[in-house]
Motif scaffolding. Sequence first.
Motif, mmCIF file in Angstrom:
data_model
loop_
_atom_site.group_PDB
_atom_site.id
_atom_site.type_symbol
_atom_site.label_atom_id
_atom_site.label_comp_id
_atom_site.label_asym_id
_atom_site.label_seq_id
_atom_site.Cartn_x
_atom_site.Cartn_y
_atom_site.Cartn_z
ATOM 1 N N SER A 140 0.959 -0.728 0.191
ATOM 2 C CA SER A 140 0.152 0.258 0.284
ATOM 3 C C SER A 140 0.667 1.580 -0.138
ATOM 4 C CB SER A 140 -0.766 0.150 1.180
ATOM 5 O OG SER A 140 -0.573 0.263 2.904
ATOM 6 N N ALA A 141 1.999 0.898 0.534
ATOM 7 C CA ALA A 141 3.044 2.461 0.770
ATOM 8 C C ALA A 141 3.700 2.788 -0.852
ATOM 9 C CB ALA A 141 4.220 2.377 2.015
ATOM 10 N N VAL A 142 3.982 1.192 -1.503
ATOM 11 C CA VAL A 142 4.174 1.832 -2.813
ATOM 12 C C VAL A 142 3.525 2.067 -3.931
ATOM 13 C CG1 VAL A 142 5.139 0.117 -5.201
ATOM 14 C CG2 VAL A 142 6.757 -0.345 -1.747
ATOM 15 N N ILE A 143 2.102 1.887 -3.803
ATOM 16 C CA ILE A 143 0.941 2.345 -4.070
ATOM 17 C C ILE A 143 0.773 3.282 -3.837
ATOM 18 C CG2 ILE A 143 -0.948 1.943 -5.444
ATOM 19 C CD1 ILE A 143 -0.884 -1.316 -4.389
ATOM 20 N N VAL A 144 0.635 4.287 -2.956
ATOM 21 C CA VAL A 144 0.226 5.084 -2.918
ATOM 22 C C VAL A 144 1.540 7.017 -3.173
ATOM 23 C CG1 VAL A 144 0.292 6.772 -0.595
ATOM 24 C CG2 VAL A 144 -0.907 4.950 -0.742
ATOM 25 N N ALA A 145 2.861 5.721 -3.055
ATOM 26 C CA ALA A 145 4.182 6.504 -3.340
ATOM 27 C C ALA A 145 4.352 6.715 -4.696
ATOM 28 C CB ALA A 145 5.541 5.954 -2.446
ATOM 29 N N SER A 146 4.068 5.619 -5.382
ATOM 30 C CA SER A 146 3.806 6.014 -6.945
ATOM 31 C C SER A 146 1.930 6.917 -7.420
ATOM 32 C CB SER A 146 3.750 4.869 -7.400
ATOM 33 O OG SER A 146 4.564 3.444 -7.280
ATOM 34 N N VAL A 147 1.663 6.803 -7.125
ATOM 35 C CA VAL A 147 1.291 8.016 -7.324
ATOM 36 C C VAL A 147 0.914 9.092 -6.673
ATOM 37 C CG1 VAL A 147 -1.565 8.876 -6.859
ATOM 38 C CG2 VAL A 147 -1.102 6.323 -7.394
ATOM 39 N N VAL A 148 2.058 9.874 -5.998
ATOM 40 C CA VAL A 148 2.311 11.178 -5.219
ATOM 41 C C VAL A 148 3.836 11.098 -6.680
ATOM 42 C CG1 VAL A 148 3.445 12.158 -3.990
ATOM 43 C CG2 VAL A 148 1.053 11.025 -2.933
ATOM 44 N N GLY A 149 3.950 10.447 -6.781
ATOM 45 C CA GLY A 149 5.684 10.161 -7.924
ATOM 46 C C GLY A 149 5.051 10.305 -8.936
ATOM 47 N N LEU A 150 4.050 10.427 -9.848
ATOM 48 C CA LEU A 150 3.564 10.520 -10.318
ATOM 49 C C LEU A 150 2.698 11.982 -10.810
ATOM 50 C CD1 LEU A 150 1.901 7.056 -12.567
ATOM 51 C CD2 LEU A 150 4.102 8.215 -12.592
ATOM 52 N N ALA A 151 2.098 12.040 -10.267
ATOM 53 C CA ALA A 151 1.813 13.333 -10.020
ATOM 54 C C ALA A 151 2.206 15.175 -10.036
ATOM 55 C CB ALA A 151 0.853 13.813 -8.803
ATOM 56 N N GLU A 152 4.079 14.219 -9.351
ATOM 57 C CA GLU A 152 4.807 15.204 -8.354
ATOM 58 C C GLU A 152 5.926 15.027 -10.134
ATOM 59 O OE1 GLU A 152 7.136 17.776 -7.021
ATOM 60 O OE2 GLU A 152 5.034 16.625 -5.912
ATOM 61 N N LEU A 153 5.586 13.617 -10.613
ATOM 62 C CA LEU A 153 6.585 14.146 -11.936
ATOM 63 C C LEU A 153 5.959 14.943 -13.029
ATOM 64 C CD1 LEU A 153 9.201 12.972 -12.935
ATOM 65 C CD2 LEU A 153 8.007 10.577 -13.715
ATOM 66 N N TYR A 154 4.551 14.647 -12.998
ATOM 67 C CA TYR A 154 3.440 16.158 -13.959
ATOM 68 C C TYR A 154 3.989 17.222 -13.895
ATOM 69 C CZ TYR A 154 -0.075 17.726 -16.358
ATOM 70 O OH TYR A 154 -1.357 18.577 -17.403
ATOM 71 N N VAL A 155 3.789 17.024 -12.111
ATOM 72 C CA VAL A 155 3.960 18.988 -11.957
ATOM 73 C C VAL A 155 5.765 19.478 -12.288
ATOM 74 C CG1 VAL A 155 4.197 20.413 -9.962
ATOM 75 C CG2 VAL A 155 1.985 18.792 -10.198
ATOM 76 N N MET A 156 6.367 18.494 -12.437
ATOM 77 C CA MET A 156 8.095 18.981 -12.539
ATOM 78 C C MET A 156 7.734 19.213 -13.733
ATOM 79 S SD MET A 156 11.525 17.001 -10.619
ATOM 80 C CE MET A 156 10.797 15.103 -11.922
ATOM 81 N N VAL A 157 7.441 18.226 -14.569
ATOM 82 C CA VAL A 157 7.420 18.824 -16.125
ATOM 83 C C VAL A 157 6.444 19.761 -16.725
ATOM 84 C CG1 VAL A 157 6.772 17.207 -18.550
ATOM 85 C CG2 VAL A 157 7.787 15.599 -16.301
ATOM 86 N N GLN A 158 5.773 19.751 -16.696
ATOM 87 C CA GLN A 158 5.391 20.836 -16.653
ATOM 88 C C GLN A 158 5.971 22.047 -16.221
ATOM 89 O OE1 GLN A 158 2.613 21.475 -18.014
ATOM 90 N NE2 GLN A 158 2.005 19.082 -18.497
ATOM 91 N N THR A 159 6.366 22.409 -14.705
ATOM 92 C CA THR A 159 7.096 23.362 -13.941
ATOM 93 C C THR A 159 8.367 23.188 -14.979
ATOM 94 O OG1 THR A 159 6.098 23.563 -12.585
ATOM 95 C CG2 THR A 159 8.115 24.401 -12.750
ATOM 96 N N LEU A 160 9.172 22.982 -15.652
ATOM 97 C CA LEU A 160 10.653 22.421 -17.055
ATOM 98 C C LEU A 160 10.655 22.837 -17.842
ATOM 99 C CD1 LEU A 160 12.745 19.264 -15.066
ATOM 100 C CD2 LEU A 160 13.195 21.903 -14.694
ATOM 101 N N GLU A 161 9.063 22.148 -18.726
ATOM 102 C CA GLU A 161 8.914 22.554 -20.090
ATOM 103 C C GLU A 161 8.258 24.256 -19.997
ATOM 104 O OE1 GLU A 161 4.983 21.892 -21.902
ATOM 105 O OE2 GLU A 161 5.957 19.999 -22.656
ATOM 106 N N GLY A 162 8.360 25.267 -19.019
ATOM 107 C CA GLY A 162 7.627 26.311 -18.838
ATOM 108 C C GLY A 162 8.994 27.499 -18.531
ATOM 109 N N ASP A 163 10.111 26.974 -18.094
ATOM 110 C CA ASP A 163 11.086 27.366 -17.665
ATOM 111 C C ASP A 163 11.973 27.368 -18.413
ATOM 112 O OD1 ASP A 163 10.336 27.747 -15.023
ATOM 113 O OD2 ASP A 163 11.905 25.902 -14.109
ATOM 114 N N LEU A 164 12.356 25.819 -18.903
ATOM 115 C CA LEU A 164 12.845 26.166 -20.791
ATOM 116 C C LEU A 164 12.527 26.478 -21.939
ATOM 117 C CD1 LEU A 164 13.331 21.836 -21.269
ATOM 118 C CD2 LEU A 164 15.088 23.530 -20.300
ATOM 119 N N GLY A 165 10.815 26.950 -21.669
ATOM 120 C CA GLY A 165 10.348 27.490 -22.480
ATOM 121 C C GLY A 165 10.622 29.418 -22.816
ATOM 122 N N LYS A 166 10.614 29.690 -21.593
ATOM 123 C CA LYS A 166 11.498 30.939 -21.174
ATOM 124 C C LYS A 166 13.186 31.555 -21.758
ATOM 125 C CE LYS A 166 8.050 31.387 -17.276
ATOM 126 N NZ LYS A 166 7.991 31.800 -15.507
#
Length: 192
Positions: free
Chosen positions: A165-191
Amino acid sequence: MASAVRAGHRLRRAAEGGELAALPAGLQAELEAALASQGALVPFSLLRRLHTALREAGYPLYLHELLEGCEIDLPEVPVPPRNPELVARLERIKAKLANEEYRRMTRNVTGQMNGTLAEFGRQVRSVKAVVITIFNFIVTVVTAFACTYLGSQYVFAETAARVLSAVIVASVVGLAELYVMVQTLEGDLGKL
């Protein structure tokens, strides 16, 4: 502009040796006076009249033969003195142009140094942002795993279920965090 020739050896020999005896007396006297003058300068006008007289008399001596060894006398052109005001103005203009040329040449050198330092600072800030984002990602995933593992002890008695259960929750949180991180980096790289 040239208006006379300096008499050569052939013209002198013809005048002194009597080869030009058939010429009119006035023309012959004028030629001898020209040869006796300083520099032995014979004007072109006298040469034209000499040529015409030789042709009319049917003389076997041609003008080009007489002019063999002669040099065209080119008078020196007097150079007017330069206006000191103009010279001073030209010096100021030359100095100004040299200064502008120097500034134009060094502008790129100075700009590159500042541009390189500014670019380096921008890259450091970008790397710093990426490192902080990755550190935040790792801390978030590890914290989500730890909280889920510790919190699931009240729900599950077995360790395997708690870890799963801890791995499943950490994976979901990790995927959500990864999505936010990619959006942030893409925005920074665009600037950039």
